[in-house]
Design a protein around this motif. Structure first.
Motif, short mmCIF file in Angstrom:
data_model
loop_
_atom_site.label_atom_id
_atom_site.label_comp_id
_atom_site.label_asym_id
_atom_site.label_seq_id
_atom_site.Cartn_x
_atom_site.Cartn_y
_atom_site.Cartn_z
N SER A 1 -5.42 6.67 -0.74
CA SER A 1 -6.16 7.19 -1.90
C SER A 1 -6.48 8.67 -1.72
O SER A 1 -6.35 9.46 -2.66
CB SER A 1 -7.45 6.39 -2.08
OG SER A 1 -8.24 6.94 -3.08
N THR A 2 -6.88 9.05 -0.51
CA THR A 2 -7.16 10.46 -0.24
C THR A 2 -5.88 11.29 -0.34
O THR A 2 -5.90 12.39 -0.91
CB THR A 2 -7.78 10.62 1.16
OG1 THR A 2 -8.95 9.79 1.25
CG2 THR A 2 -8.16 12.05 1.44
N ALA A 3 -4.78 10.77 0.18
CA ALA A 3 -3.50 11.49 0.10
C ALA A 3 -3.06 11.65 -1.35
O ALA A 3 -2.56 12.72 -1.73
CB ALA A 3 -2.43 10.75 0.90
N VAL B 1 0.87 -1.17 0.00
CA VAL B 1 0.00 0.00 0.00
C VAL B 1 0.90 1.22 0.00
O VAL B 1 1.55 1.51 1.00
CB VAL B 1 -0.93 0.02 1.24
CG1 VAL B 1 -1.80 1.25 1.24
CG2 VAL B 1 -1.76 -1.23 1.30
N PRO B 2 0.99 1.93 -1.12
CA PRO B 2 1.84 3.13 -1.13
C PRO B 2 1.19 4.23 -0.31
O PRO B 2 0.00 4.51 -0.44
CB PRO B 2 1.90 3.50 -2.61
CG PRO B 2 0.66 2.94 -3.20
CD PRO B 2 0.34 1.70 -2.40
N ASP B 3 1.97 4.84 0.57
CA ASP B 3 1.40 5.89 1.42
C ASP B 3 1.69 7.29 0.90
O ASP B 3 1.17 8.25 1.43
CB ASP B 3 1.89 5.75 2.86
CG ASP B 3 3.40 5.63 2.97
OD1 ASP B 3 4.09 5.93 1.98
OD2 ASP B 3 3.87 5.25 4.04
N HIS B 4 2.49 7.43 -0.13
CA HIS B 4 2.80 8.70 -0.81
C HIS B 4 3.37 9.75 0.15
O HIS B 4 3.12 10.94 -0.01
CB HIS B 4 1.54 9.27 -1.49
CG HIS B 4 0.85 8.30 -2.38
ND1 HIS B 4 1.39 7.84 -3.55
CD2 HIS B 4 -0.36 7.67 -2.26
CE1 HIS B 4 0.55 7.00 -4.11
NE2 HIS B 4 -0.51 6.87 -3.35
N ILE B 5 4.13 9.31 1.13
CA ILE B 5 4.61 10.26 2.13
C ILE B 5 5.71 11.18 1.58
O ILE B 5 5.77 12.35 1.93
CB ILE B 5 5.07 9.53 3.41
CG1 ILE B 5 5.11 10.49 4.59
CG2 ILE B 5 6.39 8.85 3.23
CD1 ILE B 5 4.88 9.86 5.90
N ALA C 1 -0.65 14.80 6.17
CA ALA C 1 -1.36 14.23 7.33
C ALA C 1 -2.04 12.91 6.95
O ALA C 1 -1.98 11.93 7.71
CB ALA C 1 -2.39 15.23 7.85
N TYR C 2 -2.68 12.86 5.79
CA TYR C 2 -3.32 11.61 5.35
C TYR C 2 -2.27 10.53 5.05
O TYR C 2 -2.54 9.35 5.27
CB TYR C 2 -4.21 11.86 4.14
CG TYR C 2 -5.59 12.32 4.51
CD1 TYR C 2 -6.56 11.40 4.87
CD2 TYR C 2 -5.93 13.67 4.51
CE1 TYR C 2 -7.84 11.81 5.22
CE2 TYR C 2 -7.19 14.09 4.86
CZ TYR C 2 -8.15 13.16 5.21
OH TYR C 2 -9.40 13.56 5.57
N LEU D 1 -5.22 14.39 -2.95
CA LEU D 1 -4.79 15.71 -2.47
C LEU D 1 -3.44 16.10 -3.05
O LEU D 1 -3.20 17.27 -3.36
CB LEU D 1 -4.75 15.71 -0.94
CG LEU D 1 -6.11 15.69 -0.24
CD1 LEU D 1 -5.93 15.46 1.25
CD2 LEU D 1 -6.87 16.97 -0.50
N ASN D 2 -2.54 15.14 -3.19
CA ASN D 2 -1.23 15.42 -3.78
C ASN D 2 -1.36 15.84 -5.24
O ASN D 2 -0.66 16.75 -5.69
CB ASN D 2 -0.31 14.21 -3.67
CG ASN D 2 0.35 14.12 -2.33
OD1 ASN D 2 0.74 15.12 -1.75
ND2 ASN D 2 0.49 12.90 -1.82
N ILE D 3 -2.24 15.18 -5.97
CA ILE D 3 -2.45 15.56 -7.37
C ILE D 3 -2.98 16.98 -7.46
O ILE D 3 -2.48 17.80 -8.23
CB ILE D 3 -3.40 14.56 -8.06
CG1 ILE D 3 -2.70 13.21 -8.24
CG2 ILE D 3 -3.88 15.10 -9.40
CD1 ILE D 3 -3.62 12.11 -8.71
N TRP D 4 -3.98 17.28 -6.64
CA TRP D 4 -4.53 18.64 -6.66
C TRP D 4 -3.51 19.68 -6.20
O TRP D 4 -3.43 20.77 -6.78
CB TRP D 4 -5.78 18.72 -5.80
CG TRP D 4 -6.99 18.24 -6.52
CD1 TRP D 4 -7.66 17.08 -6.30
CD2 TRP D 4 -7.66 18.90 -7.60
NE1 TRP D 4 -8.69 16.97 -7.19
CE2 TRP D 4 -8.73 18.07 -8.00
CE3 TRP D 4 -7.44 20.09 -8.28
CZ2 TRP D 4 -9.59 18.42 -9.03
CZ3 TRP D 4 -8.31 20.43 -9.31
CH2 TRP D 4 -9.35 19.60 -9.66
N ALA D 5 -2.72 19.35 -5.18
CA ALA D 5 -1.71 20.30 -4.71
C ALA D 5 -0.66 20.54 -5.78
O ALA D 5 -0.24 21.68 -6.00
CB ALA D 5 -1.05 19.76 -3.43
#
Length: 146
Positions: free
Chosen positions: A101-103, A54-58, A79-80, A106-110
């Motif tokens: 998935s939420t992170a 599960v990639p956490d995209h940190i 945070a996510y 949000l990363n794409i939008w950011a």
């Protein structure tokens, strides 16, 4: 073994059942019968967890927090990502995937918003400085210098 030739597959309409030979091992098991021990049979169940990645995209969230933090989307994504990593450590794969998935969203939008706003600011700065240069040169030309 019997050397008589029999067809491998008899058609459904032939009505003749094939004769099967009893193997030697099956005969030995039939002769031995049931186990003689009256001890209770115990079973062991081993749960093997599959290593689902599960990639956490940190790292991406940290990059967006430091460089592309428009409207604090990078910080919220970070945070996510941390929540996703925590869920993964606990063993809650579904929760980790939800937070990841939420992170990611949000990363794409950011990233998109950060790039667009950065490009807009560069264009505004370039046209603004060009307009200031033209205004100053017009003033110098109109008043003939000092």
């Amino acid at each position: 073994m019997s050397r008589t030739s029999q067809p491998f597959f008899n058609g459904a309409h032939s009505g003749v059942l094939p004769s099967y030979e009893i193997l030697k091992e099956e005969q030995e098991v039939a002769v031995l019968g049931a186990p003689q021990s009256q001890a209770p049979v115990t079973t062991t169940v081993i749960n093997i967890r599959s290593e689902t990645s599960v990639p956490d995209h940190i790292v991406w969230s940290l990059f967006n927090t430091i460089f592309m933090n428009w409207c604090c989307l990078g910080f919220v994504a970070f945070a996510y990502s941390v929540k996703s990593r925590d869920r993964k450590m606990v063993g809650d794969v579904v929760g980790a995937q939800s937070y990841a998935s939420t992170a990611k969203c949000l990363n794409i939008w950011a990233l998109v918003l950060g790039l667009l706003l950065t490009i807009v600011f560069i264009i505004i700065f370039a046209t603004g400085s060009l307009m200031i240069f033209q205004a100053v040169s017009q003033l110098i030309k109109d008043y003939g210098g000092y």
